[in-house]
Design a protein around this motif. Structure first.
Motif, PDB file in Angstrom:
ATOM      1  N   UNK A 114       0.825  -1.206   0.000  1.00 33.94           N
ATOM      2  CA  UNK A 114       0.000   0.000   0.000  1.00 33.94           C
ATOM      3  C   UNK A 114       0.856   1.252   0.000  1.00 33.94           C
ATOM      4  N   UNK A 115       1.940   1.195   0.779  1.00 31.73           N
ATOM      5  CA  UNK A 115       2.821   2.351   0.866  1.00 31.73           C
ATOM      6  C   UNK A 115       3.521   2.597  -0.471  1.00 31.73           C
ATOM      7  N   UNK A 125     -12.572  17.516 -13.214  1.00 31.26           N
ATOM      8  CA  UNK A 125     -13.829  17.664 -12.506  1.00 31.26           C
ATOM      9  C   UNK A 125     -14.965  17.560 -13.517  1.00 31.26           C
ATOM     10  N   UNK A 126     -15.968  16.794 -13.168  1.00 32.06           N
ATOM     11  CA  UNK A 126     -17.094  16.638 -14.078  1.00 32.06           C
ATOM     12  C   UNK A 126     -18.252  17.504 -13.583  1.00 32.06           C
ATOM     13  N   UNK A 127     -18.601  18.490 -14.382  1.00 34.05           N
ATOM     14  CA  UNK A 127     -19.701  19.390 -14.015  1.00 34.05           C
ATOM     15  C   UNK A 127     -21.008  18.713 -14.370  1.00 34.05           C
ATOM     16  N   UNK A 128     -21.760  18.387 -13.370  1.00 36.73           N
ATOM     17  CA  UNK A 128     -22.983  17.629 -13.606  1.00 36.73           C
ATOM     18  C   UNK A 128     -24.180  18.560 -13.764  1.00 36.73           C
ATOM     19  N   UNK A 165      -6.486  32.578   9.451  1.00 37.86           N
ATOM     20  CA  UNK A 165      -5.821  31.276   9.387  1.00 37.86           C
ATOM     21  C   UNK A 165      -5.645  30.819   7.945  1.00 37.86           C
ATOM     22  N   UNK A 166      -6.662  31.115   7.152  1.00 43.51           N
ATOM     23  CA  UNK A 166      -6.574  30.665   5.748  1.00 43.51           C
ATOM     24  C   UNK A 166      -5.504  31.416   4.973  1.00 43.51           C
TER      25      UNK A 166
END
Lengths: 171, 349
Positions: A114-115, A125-128, A165-166
């Motif tokens: 897994x590592x 991204x699929x715009x639905x 913070x952001x």
């Protein structure tokens, strides 16, 4: 005492055949039957080969030689082939004898795999396009309205702090 | 000094007007929208449940007169919201739910239109085209074989259709934004909902660990219902009205079963947190005790936080834990946290 080139060839040949007569070894290695017989008897005495029912087998020292990395006389490719065959055979036997039981793989092995497996990050991204299905419904929900509750707001400081913070700042 | 004054000015500027940005909690039990209006936060909510009744003009008229919400789809009449629960109890049946285990129900054929209607009724129209709305989403479940992507995309697509700019926020993270400003948004946000328990550990407002488990309030209801031969709706009603987890004597059969399954659920969640800690590769070093905020409808029974603390003391987390407390308003904190994120985005514009 180290193995000579021909002795190494004999070990390889027996390993390949798993059990071999003196004649079979001779055909693979060459030389006279007497000479091969002499070498095999010597290897038997030194614990590299064992003998039973007219056939030679690898003995403890012979197997050890095959497993030793630095032995140049041993054919590593052959060793891998044999190991693969033995593994297949063992797994077949296991399947037959313990039918339906999964042979567990070591957890440490799974974790390592897994590592090692790189995480794939989905970049697209699929715009639905979602239709407003509510238009086909008849309802009194809007007439009655949603349940309404109010509370005194205490979130302004939280908003400011969160913005900070952001931006990467601290309080 | 100057900095503090500037901050105060910014806060004052936010007051006294209808502010842009909305936060929506899309939960298995409720859909709730938070919006700031002057000094107040307005919450609009709908219960995420419906119940089919006989469709006739007469029934429709009665429902209209009694202000019971309904939806008519094709030739079917559905009572929606809190009343759906009452109807279900009356008929000794179960309500139908558009959301199951935190996402749009794959087995409920009316799910999508029902969810859309409920969302629409709480968020309303955007105050301007492209207004930011943050909606809550569950974390990927550890113990169920499904992914939340479809759910997120459907909700996002629908909010776009309504004219919003939708953004998703993890449910547990929203709780942290709502409740942990004083602790620099560092701590655990746990949302005990109907379909899922969502867990988020945030460090300085950044989520570092988030996941969900698909055992939650509904699971408790179903288990108790099977144990005491009741309907899950009736068990849910007991749970929401009279259950006291501090009580040890004189418990009814249903209350005893509820207490047992609450214990099981809390332990299950804590053990999963411990397991995720051991699996996580990169975690910040936390030396200061951190707070745990408990929230969501399933956390509402009296004595829930005490029970949680007792079990936590026995099982222990691999980080120092400070206070374990309920959110100030457990049914509102997710929507409120989503509103904090939306307002922060709007004020940047």
């Amino acid at each position: 005492m180290a193995l000579t080139g021909t002795e190494g060839d004999i070990i390889n040949s027996v390993a390949r055949l798993r059990q071999a007569t003196k004649d079979q070894i001779r055909r693979q290695v060459g030389f006279s039957l007497d000479y091969i017989g002499f070498l095999c008897r010597d290897l038997l005495r030194r614990g590299y080969l064992s003998f039973s029912d007219g056939h030679y087998f690898l003995a403890k020292n012979g197997i050890k030689t095959l497993l030793e990395e630095e032995t140049s006389k041993v054919d590593r490719k052959l060793l891998k082939e044999i190991a693969g065959e033995v593994a297949k055979e063992i797994s077949g036997e296991l399947k037959k004898t313990v039918k339906g039981i999964k042979v567990p793989i070591a957890i440490s092995q799974i974790r390592k795999e897994e590592e090692d497996r790189e995480q794939i990050k989905i970049k697209t991204d699929f715009e639905l396009p979602v239709e407003d299905e509510t238009l086909a419904l008849e309802s009194n929900i809007n007439k009655i309205g949603a349940n309404l509750e109010k509370e005194k707001s205490d979130i302004d400081r939280s908003i400011e702090l969160f913005k900070k913070f952001r931006k990467g700042g601290k309080r | 000094m100057k900095k503090a004054k500037k901050e105060e000015e910014a806060i004052q500027a936010l007051k006294g007007e209808l502010q842009k940005g909305k936060g929506v909690d899309i939960g298995t039990m409720f859909v709730k929208c938070a919006q700031k209006e002057g000094d107040e936060i307005i919450f609009r909510s709908q219960r995420n449940a419906f119940f089919e009744v006989e469709h006739s003009d007469f029934t429709k008229k009665i429902l209209d007169n009694s202000k019971v919400k309904y939806i008519i789809k094709e030739d079917k009449l559905y009572v929606v919201g809190d009343e759906a629960l009452q109807f279900a109890n009356m008929f000794n049946k179960e309500t139908r739910r558009p959301l199951s285990r935190g996402v749009i129900s794959p087995t409920e054929k009316e799910a999508l239109s029902m969810v859309e209607l409920l969302i629409k009724s709480v968020v309303g129209q955007p105050s301007y085209k492209g207004e930011i709305v943050y909606f809550s989403v569950p974390g990927d479940p550890l113990d169920a074989d499904f992914n939340v992507l479809y759910h997120i995309k459907m909700v996002e697509g629908f909010l776009k259709t309504l004219g919003y700019t939708p953004k998703s926020i993890n449910e547990g993270h929203a709780i942290i934004l709502s409740e942990l400003a004083e602790e620099d948004f560092t701590g655990f946000g746990l949302s005990f909902g109907g379909g899922m328990v969502n867990v988020c550990l945030s460090f300085m407002s950044v989520p570092v660990l988030k996941f969900s488990v698909a055992k939650a309030g509904d699971w408790i209801d179903q288990q108790v219902a099977m144990a005491v031969d009741e309907t899950a709706s009736r068990v849910s009603a007991i749970k929401e009205s009279t259950l006291d987890l501090n009580k040890v004597d004189g418990l009814s059969k249903a209350e005893s079963a509820l207490s047992i399954y609450y214990n099981h659920l809390i332990e299950y969640v804590i053990e999963n947190i411990k397991q995720e800690f051991t699996k996580a590769r990169r975690l910040p070093r936390i030396t200061k005790p951190i707070s745990i905020i408990l929230s969501g409808g399933t956390s509402l029974p009296k004595g829930f936080s005490d029970r949680f603390r007792q079990i936590l003391d026995r099982l222990k987390l691999p980080v120092p834990v400070g206070s374990v407390r309920m959110a100030s308003q457990p049914l509102r904190s997710v929507a409120k946290g989503a509103l904090v994120a939306a307002s922060a985005d709007e004020s940047k514009k």
